[in-house]
Write an enzyme that holds these catalytic residues in place. Structure first.
Site, PDB file in Angstrom:
ATOM      1  N   LYS A  22       0.840  -1.212   0.000  1.00  0.00           N
ATOM      2  CA  LYS A  22       0.000   0.000   0.000  1.00  0.00           C
ATOM      3  C   LYS A  22       0.864   1.247   0.000  1.00  0.00           C
ATOM      4  O   LYS A  22       0.638   2.182  -0.768  1.00  0.00           O
ATOM      5  CB  LYS A  22      -0.907  -0.006   1.241  1.00  0.00           C
ATOM      6  N   ASN A  23       1.866   1.274   0.863  1.00  0.00           N
ATOM      7  CA  ASN A  23       2.660   2.493   1.003  1.00  0.00           C
ATOM      8  C   ASN A  23       3.610   2.720  -0.163  1.00  0.00           C
ATOM      9  O   ASN A  23       4.160   3.804  -0.305  1.00  0.00           O
ATOM     10  CB  ASN A  23       3.440   2.486   2.325  1.00  0.00           C
ATOM     11  N   ARG A  92      -4.555  10.768   4.255  1.00  0.00           N
ATOM     12  CA  ARG A  92      -3.383  11.619   4.447  1.00  0.00           C
ATOM     13  C   ARG A  92      -2.459  11.591   3.211  1.00  0.00           C
ATOM     14  O   ARG A  92      -1.955  12.625   2.774  1.00  0.00           O
ATOM     15  CB  ARG A  92      -2.632  11.125   5.687  1.00  0.00           C
ATOM     16  N   CYS A 116      -4.496  13.097  12.098  1.00  0.00           N
ATOM     17  CA  CYS A 116      -5.210  11.836  12.126  1.00  0.00           C
ATOM     18  C   CYS A 116      -5.037  11.236  13.506  1.00  0.00           C
ATOM     19  O   CYS A 116      -4.350  11.800  14.356  1.00  0.00           O
ATOM     20  CB  CYS A 116      -4.741  10.900  11.019  1.00  0.00           C
ATOM     21  N   PRO A 122       2.367  17.020  10.654  1.00  0.00           N
ATOM     22  CA  PRO A 122       2.512  18.269   9.912  1.00  0.00           C
ATOM     23  C   PRO A 122       3.117  18.052   8.514  1.00  0.00           C
ATOM     24  O   PRO A 122       3.542  16.949   8.185  1.00  0.00           O
ATOM     25  CB  PRO A 122       3.489  19.064  10.787  1.00  0.00           C
ATOM     26  N   ASP A 124       5.400  20.542   7.279  1.00  0.00           N
ATOM     27  CA  ASP A 124       6.421  21.595   7.162  1.00  0.00           C
ATOM     28  C   ASP A 124       7.646  21.158   6.347  1.00  0.00           C
ATOM     29  O   ASP A 124       8.232  21.960   5.617  1.00  0.00           O
ATOM     30  CB  ASP A 124       6.835  22.060   8.571  1.00  0.00           C
ATOM     31  N   LEU A 125       8.017  19.888   6.427  1.00  0.00           N
ATOM     32  CA  LEU A 125       9.215  19.443   5.706  1.00  0.00           C
ATOM     33  C   LEU A 125       8.959  19.321   4.199  1.00  0.00           C
ATOM     34  O   LEU A 125       9.847  19.586   3.387  1.00  0.00           O
ATOM     35  CB  LEU A 125       9.724  18.118   6.274  1.00  0.00           C
ATOM     36  N   ASP A 304       4.736   1.042  11.983  1.00  0.00           N
ATOM     37  CA  ASP A 304       3.531   0.368  11.481  1.00  0.00           C
ATOM     38  C   ASP A 304       3.411  -1.074  11.984  1.00  0.00           C
ATOM     39  O   ASP A 304       2.401  -1.737  11.733  1.00  0.00           O
ATOM     40  CB  ASP A 304       3.510   0.382   9.942  1.00  0.00           C
ATOM     41  N   ARG A 396      -8.676  -0.023   4.815  1.00  0.00           N
ATOM     42  CA  ARG A 396      -7.765   0.928   4.157  1.00  0.00           C
ATOM     43  C   ARG A 396      -6.470   0.245   3.733  1.00  0.00           C
ATOM     44  O   ARG A 396      -5.865   0.645   2.747  1.00  0.00           O
ATOM     45  CB  ARG A 396      -7.389   2.058   5.132  1.00  0.00           C
TER      46      ARG A 396
HETATM   47  C1  UD1 Z   1       4.433   7.069   6.083  1.00  0.00           C
HETATM   48  C2  UD1 Z   1       3.557   5.859   5.962  1.00  0.00           C
HETATM   49  C3  UD1 Z   1       3.025   5.429   7.321  1.00  0.00           C
HETATM   50  C4  UD1 Z   1       4.185   5.237   8.297  1.00  0.00           C
HETATM   51  C5  UD1 Z   1       5.083   6.462   8.331  1.00  0.00           C
HETATM   52  C6  UD1 Z   1       6.333   6.270   9.163  1.00  0.00           C
HETATM   53  C7  UD1 Z   1       2.619   6.070   3.749  1.00  0.00           C
HETATM   54  C8  UD1 Z   1       1.439   6.318   2.898  1.00  0.00           C
HETATM   55  N1  UD1 Z   1       2.459   6.147   5.061  1.00  0.00           N
HETATM   56  O1  UD1 Z   1       3.618   8.131   6.581  1.00  0.00           O
HETATM   57  O2  UD1 Z   1       2.299   4.197   7.166  1.00  0.00           O
HETATM   58  O3  UD1 Z   1       3.663   5.018   9.590  1.00  0.00           O
HETATM   59  O4  UD1 Z   1       5.509   6.789   6.989  1.00  0.00           O
HETATM   60  O5  UD1 Z   1       7.047   5.167   8.731  1.00  0.00           O
HETATM   61  O6  UD1 Z   1       3.687   5.748   3.260  1.00  0.00           O
HETATM   62  N2  UD1 Z   1       6.933  14.969  10.088  1.00  0.00           N
HETATM   63  C9  UD1 Z   1       7.169  16.299  10.352  1.00  0.00           C
HETATM   64  N3  UD1 Z   1       7.020  17.185   9.314  1.00  0.00           N
HETATM   65  C10 UD1 Z   1       6.676  16.800   8.058  1.00  0.00           C
HETATM   66  C11 UD1 Z   1       6.450  15.423   7.808  1.00  0.00           C
HETATM   67  C12 UD1 Z   1       6.586  14.529   8.852  1.00  0.00           C
HETATM   68  O7  UD1 Z   1       7.479  16.682  11.470  1.00  0.00           O
HETATM   69  O8  UD1 Z   1       6.579  17.654   7.163  1.00  0.00           O
HETATM   70  C13 UD1 Z   1       7.080  13.977  11.198  1.00  0.00           C
HETATM   71  C14 UD1 Z   1       5.754  13.281  11.523  1.00  0.00           C
HETATM   72  O9  UD1 Z   1       4.964  14.051  12.398  1.00  0.00           O
HETATM   73  C15 UD1 Z   1       6.251  11.991  12.142  1.00  0.00           C
HETATM   74  C16 UD1 Z   1       7.549  11.709  11.381  1.00  0.00           C
HETATM   75  O10 UD1 Z   1       7.914  12.928  10.760  1.00  0.00           O
HETATM   76  O11 UD1 Z   1       6.567  12.210  13.490  1.00  0.00           O
HETATM   77  C17 UD1 Z   1       7.433  10.631  10.326  1.00  0.00           C
HETATM   78  O12 UD1 Z   1       6.357  10.934   9.468  1.00  0.00           O
HETATM   79  P1  UD1 Z   1       6.430  10.537   7.922  1.00  0.00           P
HETATM   80  O13 UD1 Z   1       7.619   9.673   7.687  1.00  0.00           O
HETATM   81  O14 UD1 Z   1       6.302  11.767   7.102  1.00  0.00           O
HETATM   82  O15 UD1 Z   1       5.116   9.683   7.759  1.00  0.00           O
HETATM   83  P2  UD1 Z   1       4.134   9.637   6.518  1.00  0.00           P
HETATM   84  O16 UD1 Z   1       4.898   9.834   5.250  1.00  0.00           O
HETATM   85  O17 UD1 Z   1       2.976  10.509   6.777  1.00  0.00           O
END
Ligand code: UD1
Length: 418
Positions: A22-23, A92, A116, A122, A124-125, A304, A396
Site C-alpha cells: 500500500k505504502n 493523508r 489523524c 505536519p 512543514d518538511l 507500522d 484501508r
Molecule cells: C508514512 C507511511 C506510514 C508510516 C510512516 C512512518 C505512507 C502512505 N504512510 O507516513 O504508514 O507510519 O511513513 O514510517 O507511506 N513529520 C514532520 N514534518 C513533516 C512530515 C513529517 O514533522 O513535514 C514527522 C511526523 O509528524 C512523524 C515523522 O515525521 O513524526 C514521520 O512521518 P512521515 O515519515 O512523514 O510519515 P508519513 O509519510 O505521513
C-alpha cells in the site's frame, strides 16, 4: 457496516500470499500524474486507500482503470491542479499529489489532509523542500497553494527523515530543472520503489535507500510498466499471527531484507523465522521471552508494526517495554487490548507491558489501521469470541485479511452489523 467475529485458540497452518505494498503504490499512483502517457501497474491490492487515490487522480483529470490487480493510469488528460478537501480529508497520503503536480505543471492547490488519530502529522518538511527549489507555497483557507517562481534544483536537509516529504520532494525535483539533493532522506523500501518507477519513466534519480538522494530534473516523463513491491507490513502482521497462535505458516511474496527488523525481534522473542526462496516460514513456540522494542525510521523497527508486536509481547510472561518515537499518539489500541486481558501501562511514548496468558474475547473498536490489525491478532489468541468494529480502518490497508486468515485455519468471519 460490518464487524469481524474471531474465535481464538487455533494454531494457524498453511500458505499465505502477501499483496502489493500500500505504502509503495500510493506515491507511485501520485507520480503517475507526471506521465504524459500510460502507466501500467501490476500487483495493486484491492484497498480503500487505493480507491481514494484513484478518485483523487480522476478529479485531477487522469483516466484510471482497474482490471484485477492491474491498474492503468493515463495522465495525458490531466487538466486540473486543485485537489479539494472532500478527497484529501479521507486519506493523508493524498498530499503526495502536490509534488507531482508542481513537477509537471509548476502549480498545485491541495487541501490539507488534516491530522489523524495517530498524531498531528505536519507538512512543514514537504513545504521546506518545495520552497528550497523555488516554489512559492502559500497557505489559505485550509489549502496549500504552490507555484513556480524561480525554480532550480537545490539541497534540502530534512530535520527528520520523513517518508512523505522525501517522496513529495523527489517527485517535484524529477521535473524541476537542475540538481536537487535531499539529505537525511527517508530510507524505506517504498522510497526505493518510487525511485525505480520514476527512473523507468525517464527520471534521473540516484541514492534512494541511502540518506542522500540526488535528482536531476528532466523535461518529460513517459510510458512505464511497473510491478509494486510486496507489503512488508502485511507480511509482518502475518508473521506475528503465526507467532501468537503458535502456528506454522509459509508467507509468500516477500522481500526478506525489508523484514529484517521484524525478523530480528521475533527471533529475540523465540519465534522461529526461516527465510527460504521467495518466502518465509514462521513457526511458533510454546514459550517466548519478553523483549524491548523502539520504533525508528527504516532500517529500524517500523512504527507500522508496533501495535502488532505489542499485542504479541502482552501475551509473553515477563516485562517488555515499547517506545514509540515516530508518532505521538500511537497507543490507541492499548485500552482495547486491556479489555481483553493485556496489562499495559503507558507513560508518554513509553509502554510498559506485563505479559500474561489469560486473555478473553471482548467487543473492541479499531481506532486506526494498525490498531485494527492488533485487535485481530488479539482475537486469534484470546479465549472465546472477539467482535471487532470500525473495519473501515482495516479495509484501508489489508486486502481481504479475514479470507487470508480463514484459509490458514483461523476461525474468523465478516458479517454486517444489524
Ligand atoms: C508514512 C507511511 C506510514 C508510516 C510512516 C512512518 C505512507 C502512505 N504512510 O507516513 O504508514 O507510519 O511513513 O514510517 O507511506 N513529520 C514532520 N514534518 C513533516 C512530515 C513529517 O514533522 O513535514 C514527522 C511526523 O509528524 C512523524 C515523522 O515525521 O513524526 C514521520 O512521518 P512521515 O515519515 O512523514 O510519515 P508519513 O509519510 O505521513
Amino acid at each position: 457496516m460490518d464487524k469481524l467475529l474471531v474465535r481464538g485458540g487455533r494454531a494457524l497452518k498453511g500458505h499465505v500470499e502477501i499483496s502489493g505494498s500500500k505504502n509503495a503504490i500510493l506515491p507511485i499512483m501520485a507520480a503517475s500524474l507526471m506521465c504524459s502517457g500510460e502507466v501500467i501497474l501490476s500487483g495493486v491490492p484491492d484497498l480503500e486507500d487505493i480507491n481514494v487515490m484513484s478518485e483523487a487522480l480522476t478529479i485531477l483529470g487522469a483516466v484510471v482503470k482497474r482490471e484485477g490487480d492491474i491498474l492503468v493510469i493515463d495522465g495525458s488528460s490531466v487538466n486540473n491542479c486543485e485537489l479539494p478537501e472532500c478527497v484529501s480529508r479521507r486519506m493523508r497520503a493524498s498530499n503526495l499529489v502536490m509534488g507531482a503536480l508542481l513537477g509537471r505543471f509548476k502549480q498545485a492547490r491541495v487541501a490539507y489532509p488534516g491530522g489523524c488519530a495517530i498524531g498531528s502529522r505536519p507538512m512543514d518538511l514537504h513545504i521546506k523542500g518545495f520552497k528550497s527549489m523555488g516554489y512559492e507555497i502559500t497557505e489559505e483557507h485550509g489549502l496549500m497553494a504552490g507555484r513556480a517562481v524561480s525554480i532550480a534544483g537545490k539541497e534540502t536537509m530534512l530535520d527528520v527523515p520523513s517518508v512523505g516529504a522525501t517522496e513529495n520532494i523527489m517527485m517535484a525535483a524529477s521535473m524541476t530543472p537542475g540538481t536537487t539533493i535531499i539529505r537525511n532522506a527517508a530510507r524505506e523500501p517504498e522510497i526505493v520503489d518510487l525511485q525505480n518507477f520514476l527512473n523507468r519513466m525517464g527520471a534521473r534519480i540516484k541514492g534512494a535507500g541511502l540518506d542522500a538522494i540526488r535528482i536531476e530534473g528532466v523535461d518529460r516523463l513517459g510510458r512505464v510498466e511497473h510491478t509494486v513491491i510486496p507489503d512488508r507490513i502485511e507480511a509482518g502482521t502475518f508473521m506475528v499471527a503465526a507467532a501468537i497462535t503458535r502456528g506454522d505458516i509459509w508467507i509468500e511474496n516477500v522481500v526478506t531484507e525489508h523484514l529484517q527488523p521484524v525478523i530480528a525481534k521475533l527471533g529475540e522473542i523465540g519465534v522461529e523465522v526461516l527465510p527460504w526462496g521467495g518466502g518465509i516460514r514462521v513457526v511458533g513456540n510454546p514459550y517466548y521471552h519478553p523483549t524491548d522494542v523502539k520504533t525508528m525510521p527504516y532500517p529500524g523497527f517500523p512504527t507500522d508494526m508496533q501495535a502488532q508486536m505489542m499485542t504479541l509481547l502482552s501475551t509473553v510472561d515477563g516485562t517488555s517495554v515499547v517506545v514509540e518515537t515516530i508518532f505521538e499518539n500511537r497507543y490507541m489500541h492499548v485500552p482495547e487490548l486491556r479489555r481483553m486481558g493485556a496489562d499495559i501501562k503507558v507513560e508518554g511514548r513509553v509502554a510498559i507491558i506485563k505479559g500474561n496468558q489469560r486473555w478473553e474475547g471482548a467487543c473492541v473498536e479499531a481506532s486506526d489501521l494498525r490498531a485494527g490489525a492488533a485487535l485481530i491478532l488479539a482475537g486469534l489468541y484470546a479465549n472465546g469470541e472477539t467482535q471487532i468494529f470500525q473495519l473501515e480502518h482495516i479495509d484501508r490497508g489489508y486486502e481481504r485479511i479475514h479470507e487470508k486468515l480463514k484459509n490458514i485455519g483461523a476461525d474468523i468471519e465478516r458479517m454486517s452489523v444489524s
